[in-house]
Design an enzyme around this catalytic site. Structure first.
Site, PDB file in Angstrom:
ATOM      1  N   LYS A 149      39.459  40.952  33.382  1.00  0.00           N
ATOM      2  CA  LYS A 149      40.468  40.150  32.706  1.00  0.00           C
ATOM      3  C   LYS A 149      41.739  40.997  32.676  1.00  0.00           C
ATOM      4  O   LYS A 149      41.820  41.991  31.948  1.00  0.00           O
ATOM      5  CB  LYS A 149      39.989  39.785  31.293  1.00  0.00           C
ATOM      6  CG  LYS A 149      40.904  38.820  30.585  1.00  0.00           C
ATOM      7  CD  LYS A 149      40.228  38.312  29.313  1.00  0.00           C
ATOM      8  CE  LYS A 149      41.115  37.326  28.594  1.00  0.00           C
ATOM      9  NZ  LYS A 149      42.343  37.926  28.060  1.00  0.00           N
TER      10      LYS A 149
ATOM     11  N   LYS B 101      32.237  33.770  34.699  1.00  0.00           N
ATOM     12  CA  LYS B 101      32.422  32.360  35.066  1.00  0.00           C
ATOM     13  C   LYS B 101      31.187  31.827  35.780  1.00  0.00           C
ATOM     14  O   LYS B 101      30.565  32.563  36.554  1.00  0.00           O
ATOM     15  CB  LYS B 101      33.613  32.216  36.040  1.00  0.00           C
ATOM     16  CG  LYS B 101      34.931  32.730  35.496  1.00  0.00           C
ATOM     17  CD  LYS B 101      36.046  32.677  36.532  1.00  0.00           C
ATOM     18  CE  LYS B 101      37.351  33.180  35.922  1.00  0.00           C
ATOM     19  NZ  LYS B 101      38.468  33.241  36.859  1.00  0.00           N
TER      20      LYS B 101
END
Ligand code: IVH
Length: 321
Positions: free
Chosen positions: A117, A296
């Protein structure tokens, strides 16, 4: 007319060559020519464009810092909102998330994609027929600010997708991609040193510096700041719809976008949690700031099945560092 056609070809070939060298330099960190040779090519193109102004287009590499400063940012409304990410704070929450995903997708083991991230600011870029036409900030998700001129100043932002026909199989009318603009730690240090010398307040961190540098009404200031970008998604359309998060990343890379190399896929939440751990230990070695890891669901089809809530996708979560 024959001569003019010849010049148009020469201009196009120069642009392709400049785009190639530019991409090797900014996207792949692998310069294929010297600065002098690159400057010579740019000057050649500038000369030809000055002599034949009708050949100038907004997508020419000479036009990265064109135009006048904006008075205010135009608003951009988008059809597919840019969402935020829910947090995964414990093993129990990880197992709970995995259970929900397995139930909704009717599977025993889920394939996950795990990514860093990046700590910067989210942007969306629209390409029409392979040309960069519009770029925006996330804003409130549905409405962002038009920062097209600012984004054009970033070397790692392709102005034209020269390989799009080979990669996609045709030239899509629209292609929308998303990513994170950020500043490398060393570039923040240099910038703050400069700011202190000029009696300006230093930026507290790379995210603030990236945001303050990108969201400038005068894009000529953005051009002077060193910003970088990693792209992480293609907004699915009927035209272009990669089957997985990993193939989306691969397609982005083939199209000439910069993607983060620390992206991988594997099966099951145990694997995902182990990978998050490994990425955490990678953090100190990075030249940029990452504030967590994103997990994800890899399959786009399963992502669609899971859907989104008002604020977050049900198929992705963030583990904050
Ligand atoms: S996915 C719907 N992937 O984190 C999925 N986001 O809190 C949402 N970010 O606004 C985005 N790196 O700016 C995704 N590899 C990555 C990311 C990433 C950084 C940012 C992004 C987003 C925020 C979500």
């Amino acid at each position: 007319m024959r001569i003019q056609g010849h010049i148009k070809k020469e201009v196009e070939q120069l642009r392709l060559l400049i785009n190639y060298f530019n991409q090797q330099y900014y996207v792949h960190d692998d310069p294929q020519t010297s600065d002098e040779k690159f400057d010579t090519l740019m000057r050649e193109l500038e000369t030809l464009e000055a002599e034949h102004p009708y050949l100038v287009t907004p997508y020419s590499p000479t036009q990265r810092v064109g135009g006048v400063p904006a008075i205010k940012f135009k608003k951009i409304e988008r059809e597919t909102p840019m969402l935020s990410l829910g947090a995964m704070r414990s093993k129990a929450e990880a197992l709970e998330f995995d259970k929900r995903v397995r139930k909704a997708t009717d599977s025993n083991e889920v394939e996950y994609a795990v990514e860093l991230k990046i700590d910067g600011l989210a942007v969306e870029l629209e390409y029409h027929h392979g040309f960069f036409v519009r770029g925006s900030t996330r804003g409130n998700g549905l409405v962002g600010e038009d920062i097209t001129a600012n984004l054009k100043t970033l070397g790692a932002v392709p102005l034209t997708l020269d390989k799009i026909e080979d990669v996609v199989g045709h030239i899509p009318k629209r292609l929308t991609v998303r990513g994170e603009v950020f500043m490398h730690k060393a570039d923040l240090k240099k910038l703050n040193k400069e700011r202190k010398k000029n009696k300006e307040k230093p930026y507290p961190d790379t995210r603030t510096a990236a945001s303050a540098s990108l969201r400038r009404l005068d894009h000529r200031i953005t051009a002077k700041r060193k910003l970088d970008v990693f792209f992480y998604s293609i907004v699915p359309t009927e035209d272009v719809s990669p089957l997985t998060q990993i193939s989306s990343t691969e397609m982005l890379q083939e199209l000439g976008f910069k993607v983060n190399p620390h992206t991988m896929a594997g099966y099951g939440m145990d694997w995902a949690r182990q990978t998050v751990k490994e990425m955490r230990s990678l953090r100190k070695k990075l030249t940029y700031d990452a504030d967590g890891v994103v997990v994800k669901v890899n399959s786009t089809h399963d992502q669609e099945k899971l859907g989104n809530s008002a604020k977050y996708p049900n198929w992705a979560v963030a583990v904050k560092f």
